[in-house]
Design a protein around this motif. Sequence first.
Motif, PDB file in Angstrom:
ATOM      1  N   MET A   1       0.829  -1.198   0.000  1.00 18.57           N
ATOM      2  CA  MET A   1       0.000   0.000   0.000  1.00 18.57           C
ATOM      3  C   MET A   1       0.871   1.259   0.000  1.00 18.57           C
ATOM      4  SD  MET A   1      -2.991   1.348  -0.080  1.00 18.57           S
ATOM      5  CE  MET A   1      -4.030  -0.068   0.273  1.00 18.57           C
ATOM      6  N   ILE A   2       1.927   1.216   0.817  1.00 16.54           N
ATOM      7  CA  ILE A   2       2.804   2.387   0.879  1.00 16.54           C
ATOM      8  C   ILE A   2       3.495   2.598  -0.463  1.00 16.54           C
ATOM      9  CG2 ILE A   2       4.822   3.363   1.997  1.00 16.54           C
ATOM     10  CD1 ILE A   2       4.064   1.896   4.528  1.00 16.54           C
ATOM     11  N   LEU A   3       3.905   1.493  -1.084  1.00 18.80           N
ATOM     12  CA  LEU A   3       4.567   1.626  -2.378  1.00 18.80           C
ATOM     13  C   LEU A   3       3.609   2.183  -3.434  1.00 18.80           C
ATOM     14  CD1 LEU A   3       6.638  -1.698  -2.507  1.00 18.80           C
ATOM     15  CD2 LEU A   3       7.472   0.624  -2.053  1.00 18.80           C
ATOM     16  N   VAL A   4       2.338   1.773  -3.351  1.00 17.67           N
ATOM     17  CA  VAL A   4       1.346   2.289  -4.303  1.00 17.67           C
ATOM     18  C   VAL A   4       1.138   3.781  -4.104  1.00 17.67           C
ATOM     19  CG1 VAL A   4      -1.062   2.165  -5.008  1.00 17.67           C
ATOM     20  CG2 VAL A   4       0.216   0.071  -4.534  1.00 17.67           C
ATOM     21  N   VAL A   5       1.066   4.196  -2.829  1.00 17.40           N
ATOM     22  CA  VAL A   5       0.886   5.633  -2.539  1.00 17.40           C
ATOM     23  C   VAL A   5       2.079   6.421  -3.035  1.00 17.40           C
ATOM     24  CG1 VAL A   5       0.654   7.327  -0.703  1.00 17.40           C
ATOM     25  CG2 VAL A   5      -0.666   5.207  -0.604  1.00 17.40           C
ATOM     26  N   LEU A   6       3.274   5.906  -2.806  1.00 15.29           N
ATOM     27  CA  LEU A   6       4.476   6.615  -3.267  1.00 15.29           C
ATOM     28  C   LEU A   6       4.538   6.678  -4.784  1.00 15.29           C
ATOM     29  CD1 LEU A   6       7.153   5.220  -0.752  1.00 15.29           C
ATOM     30  CD2 LEU A   6       6.017   7.462  -0.734  1.00 15.29           C
ATOM     31  N   LEU A   7       4.105   5.567  -5.405  1.00 14.01           N
ATOM     32  CA  LEU A   7       4.114   5.552  -6.861  1.00 14.01           C
ATOM     33  C   LEU A   7       3.123   6.575  -7.435  1.00 14.01           C
ATOM     34  CD1 LEU A   7       5.166   4.286  -9.463  1.00 14.01           C
ATOM     35  CD2 LEU A   7       3.357   2.548  -9.253  1.00 14.01           C
ATOM     36  N   VAL A   8       1.942   6.627  -6.842  1.00 11.09           N
ATOM     37  CA  VAL A   8       0.935   7.606  -7.304  1.00 11.09           C
ATOM     38  C   VAL A   8       1.433   9.026  -7.074  1.00 11.09           C
ATOM     39  CG1 VAL A   8      -1.385   8.484  -6.899  1.00 11.09           C
ATOM     40  CG2 VAL A   8      -0.990   6.018  -6.996  1.00 11.09           C
ATOM     41  N   LEU A   9       2.054   9.248  -5.919  1.00 12.22           N
ATOM     42  CA  LEU A   9       2.578  10.586  -5.623  1.00 12.22           C
ATOM     43  C   LEU A   9       3.680  10.976  -6.604  1.00 12.22           C
ATOM     44  CD1 LEU A   9       2.504  12.991  -3.706  1.00 12.22           C
ATOM     45  CD2 LEU A   9       4.165  11.817  -2.254  1.00 12.22           C
ATOM     46  N   ALA A  10       4.534  10.028  -6.968  1.00 10.70           N
ATOM     47  CA  ALA A  10       5.608  10.321  -7.917  1.00 10.70           C
ATOM     48  C   ALA A  10       5.041  10.632  -9.299  1.00 10.70           C
ATOM     49  CB  ALA A  10       6.569   9.142  -7.978  1.00 10.70           C
TER      50      ALA A  10
END
Length: 257
Positions: A1-10
Amino acid sequence: MILVVLLVLAVVVGIGYVVSYNRFIAQRNTVEESWRQVDVELQRRHDLIPNLVETVRASAHFEQTTLQQVIAARSQAMQARQTHASVHDQGQAEQQLSGALRGFFGIAESYPELKSNQNFLHLQKQLAETEDRIAAGRRFYNGNVRALNTRVESFPSSIVAGMAKITKADYFEVDDPNARATPSLSGAFGSLTGGPPAAPQLQQPTGGPQYGQQPGPQVHGQPPQQYGQPQPPQQYGQPHPGQGQPPQGPAGPGGWQ
């Protein structure tokens, strides 16, 4: 989930960077295009000046010092333009040329043969129209520069400008001292210094009653009575003028006395 959030933010940050960068590029190209329009009018002014100088030399014994100043100022302005100097340096050179032309036309007003020369008047009109177009192009250019510089200094677009090495553009300013001078109104209201004009005096008719007075009953042998003036009291027992004298009639027999 954290990786998905970071990916979306990037992805969001990347998209924002690309959009902001493309907008910077569009604004920078608009600034350059508007400067080219100013440059065309500057070139037109530089081309008109030699014809103007030759016309003056051929028609009148003009002051050589003034002509040399115009020629030297034109050479400096053309050199700054041909060497692609900064906008600030070109503005300074054009300012000197504008001052030289202003002095040139000021002196030309004292030469009647120039004021009647059709070629000179035509070149003067063309230069005036060119100056108006330069002023309009300068306003358009400075407006685009202001929009670009505002985004360069604003957050968060300033981050993109720093990463893309996009700097502020220079304004094209021709500092005209006459435009900044305070207008003088001395002598403009000289006609009011003497105060308002005096009201016209009404002339009273001669030989008649004065204004506010009315003629009273006139008695034979006395001046007309005027209202508002004291009259001498009439003393009783004194005969009225013409009273106490016998009436005069026709003399002779049968006449009455």
